[in-house]
Scaffold this active site. Structure first.
Site, short mmCIF file in Angstrom:
data_model
loop_
_atom_site.label_atom_id
_atom_site.label_comp_id
_atom_site.label_asym_id
_atom_site.label_seq_id
_atom_site.Cartn_x
_atom_site.Cartn_y
_atom_site.Cartn_z
N GLU A 174 2.42 -32.01 24.62
CA GLU A 174 3.87 -32.26 24.73
C GLU A 174 4.49 -32.51 23.36
O GLU A 174 5.05 -33.57 23.09
CB GLU A 174 4.12 -33.44 25.67
CG GLU A 174 3.69 -33.15 27.11
CD GLU A 174 4.10 -34.21 28.12
OE1 GLU A 174 4.31 -35.36 27.72
OE2 GLU A 174 4.23 -33.89 29.31
N GLU A 363 -0.12 -29.41 33.46
CA GLU A 363 0.13 -30.72 34.07
C GLU A 363 1.20 -30.57 35.12
O GLU A 363 2.25 -29.95 34.86
CB GLU A 363 0.62 -31.75 33.05
CG GLU A 363 -0.44 -32.29 32.14
CD GLU A 363 0.07 -33.44 31.28
OE1 GLU A 363 0.92 -34.23 31.75
OE2 GLU A 363 -0.38 -33.53 30.13
#
Ligand code: BG6
Length: 467
Positions: A174, A363
């Protein structure tokens, strides 16, 4: 009939600092995650012998010692792929050490060998929300250009060591998260200026591109991707101003993908820098290095949100961790994350249209409280619904022509949450007997969703319910 591709990579995703525990075992150094034992929203706590083993994350779910049992359970579900990360501070305890820590390297050898026994492919993140704390303390984190070289040395060490065992890599988890939590992302304090944060991000983007090149040199048959937090925003209304502001909000995170997939800073970002007095040093060599773009794009997706150009409306309505305005058409999880399966199809299409590179959902999942029934079972139908509905939309996107490599749901086994270091926020198909006080037995138990996911994988998605 709508289908998932034959070699679709089904599996789950965890991160070293949320499962391994053993936070100072076998020569591991302190990481940024260790000094934020209450999670990425918590404050920095100095660690020494007096507060060792006091926090949940210090032991986490003890994956460091129990991984054979956990991998066997993943194999029982039929996993084709397991995403985890390497803790940089296990390999280079201080980040700038001349030699790597052999005990740390040996641990991941054993882990990858265990996965290989069952034919589970490792998908390895080089840096998932942690870096050696000494690099922050002594060098100022990613604000310092020298960190690029330390990261390169770390990447070279692990690419060389695991070249035969790992063929799927991700650089930074991320990477756009630094805009929200700079300590976790780039090792900078929360009151850093925008210029400082974007300079550190720039160094990280250069590091990412440099190790993409390195990976190709050392492991020519590997694939290496980036990892974005898929923060999909919708306009709160159809007012043209709301639509424009939403485009700009989406550009804030797509910028990372643009650099990593297209190899250069986009014009809208340079304009943003100019108009906000943000000064970032970008050298000619940096520009060249950035041209080493990724093979595929991976991302997390949990929720979508809304945005508006109306400042007062925004202040009034903002919610959830990313300060997105909740969508009035969507329900939320117990933690206030808006549940939007259709948004996943939209996002897959958006990323595919923009980059034309394979996509990997690394995810996705529902954090929820589970109850162990008197007969010992865990009836987590809410989780099954969430995952089912999202996977149905993944299949729709594949039908739209999007190239999707795989799906690793977040936390296939309960783990310590990143934001607030909670264990009661559970994502797993496998229940771990642990509580916030840390007095659980750590025993593993199959939830109802365990059997559901096993069937999904076995049938390559045919068992999903369209409702
Ligand atoms: C992602 C992170 O942001 O979200 C994971 O990559 C994290 O590390 C996940 O665990 C879910 O967030 P949380 O706070 O519920 O653990």
């Amino acid at each position: 009939m709508k289908q998932f591709p034959t070699h679709f990579l089904w599996g789950g995703a965890v991160a070293a600092n949320q499962v391994e525990g053993a936070y100072l075992t076998d020569g591991k150094g302190l990481s940024t995650s260790d000094v934020q034992p209450q999670g990425i929203f918590g404050s920095i706590i100095e660690r020494d012998a007096s507060n060792a083993m006091q926090y949940l994350k210090d032991t986490a779910i003890d994956f460091y010692h129990r991984y054979p049992e956990d991998i066997a359970l993943f194999a029982e579900m039929g996993f084709k792929c397991l995403r985890t990360s390497i803790a940089w501070s296990r390999i280079f305890p201080h980040g700038d050490d001349a030699q790597p820590n052999e005990a740390g390297l040996a641990f991941y050898d054993k882990l990858f060998d265990e996965m290989a026994k069952y034919g589970i492919k490792p998908l390895i993140t080089l840096s998932h929300y942690e870096m050696p704390w000494a690099l922050v303390n002594q060098y100022g984190g990613w604000g310092n250009r020298k960190i690029i070289d330390f990261f390169e040395r770390y990447a070279r060490t692990i690419f060389t060591r695991y070249q035969k065992k790992v063929k799927l890599w991700l650089t930074f988890n991320e990477i756009n998260m630094s805009l929200h939590e700079p300590l976790t992302g780039v090792g900078l304090s929360r009151n850093s200026t925008q210029s400082e944060i974007y300079q550190a991000i720039h160094h990280q983007l250069v590091a990412s591109a440099r190790v993409v090149k390195l990976c190709r040199e050392i492991i020519p048959d590997a694939q290496i991707g980036n990892m974005l937090l898929g923060g999909l925003m919708y306009p709160l209304t159809c007012k043209p101003e709301d639509v424009l502001v939403t485009l700009q909000q989406n550009q804030k995170w797509l910028f990372f993908g643009d650099v990593q997939c297209r190899g250069a800073y986009p014009g809208y970002m340079l304009r943003y820098f100019r108009e906000h007095g943000i000064d970032v040093t970008i050298t000619e060599q940096d520009r060249q290095e950035l041209q080493n773009t990724v093979d595929f794009i991976s991302f997390s997706y949990y929720m979508s949100g809304c945005t508006t150009g109306d400042e007062t409306e925004y202040q009034k309505q903002r919610g959830n961790i990313l300060n997105m305005i909740p969508n009035p058409y969507l329900a939320s999880s117990e933690w206030g994350w808006q549940i939007d399966p259709v948004g996943l199809r939209t996002l897959l299409n958006l990323l595919w249209d923009r980059y034309q590179k394979p996509l990997f959902i690394v995810e996705n999942g529902l954090g929820a409280k589970d109850t162990v029934e008197t007969d010992g079972s865990i009836q987590d139908d809410y989780r099954i619904h969430y995952l089912n509905d999202h996977l149905v939309q993944v299949r729709e996107a594949i039908e739209d022509g999007v190239n999707v490599m795989g799906y690793t749901s977040w936390g296939p086994i309960d783990l310590v949450s990143a934001s607030k270091a909670e264990i009661s926020k559970r994502y797993g198909y496998i229940y771990v007997d642990q509580n916030e006080q840390g007095t659980g037995s750590l025993e593993r138990r199959r939830k109802k969703s365990f059997y559901w996911y096993k069937q999904v994988i076995e049938s390559n998605g045919q068992s999903l319910s369209e409702k």
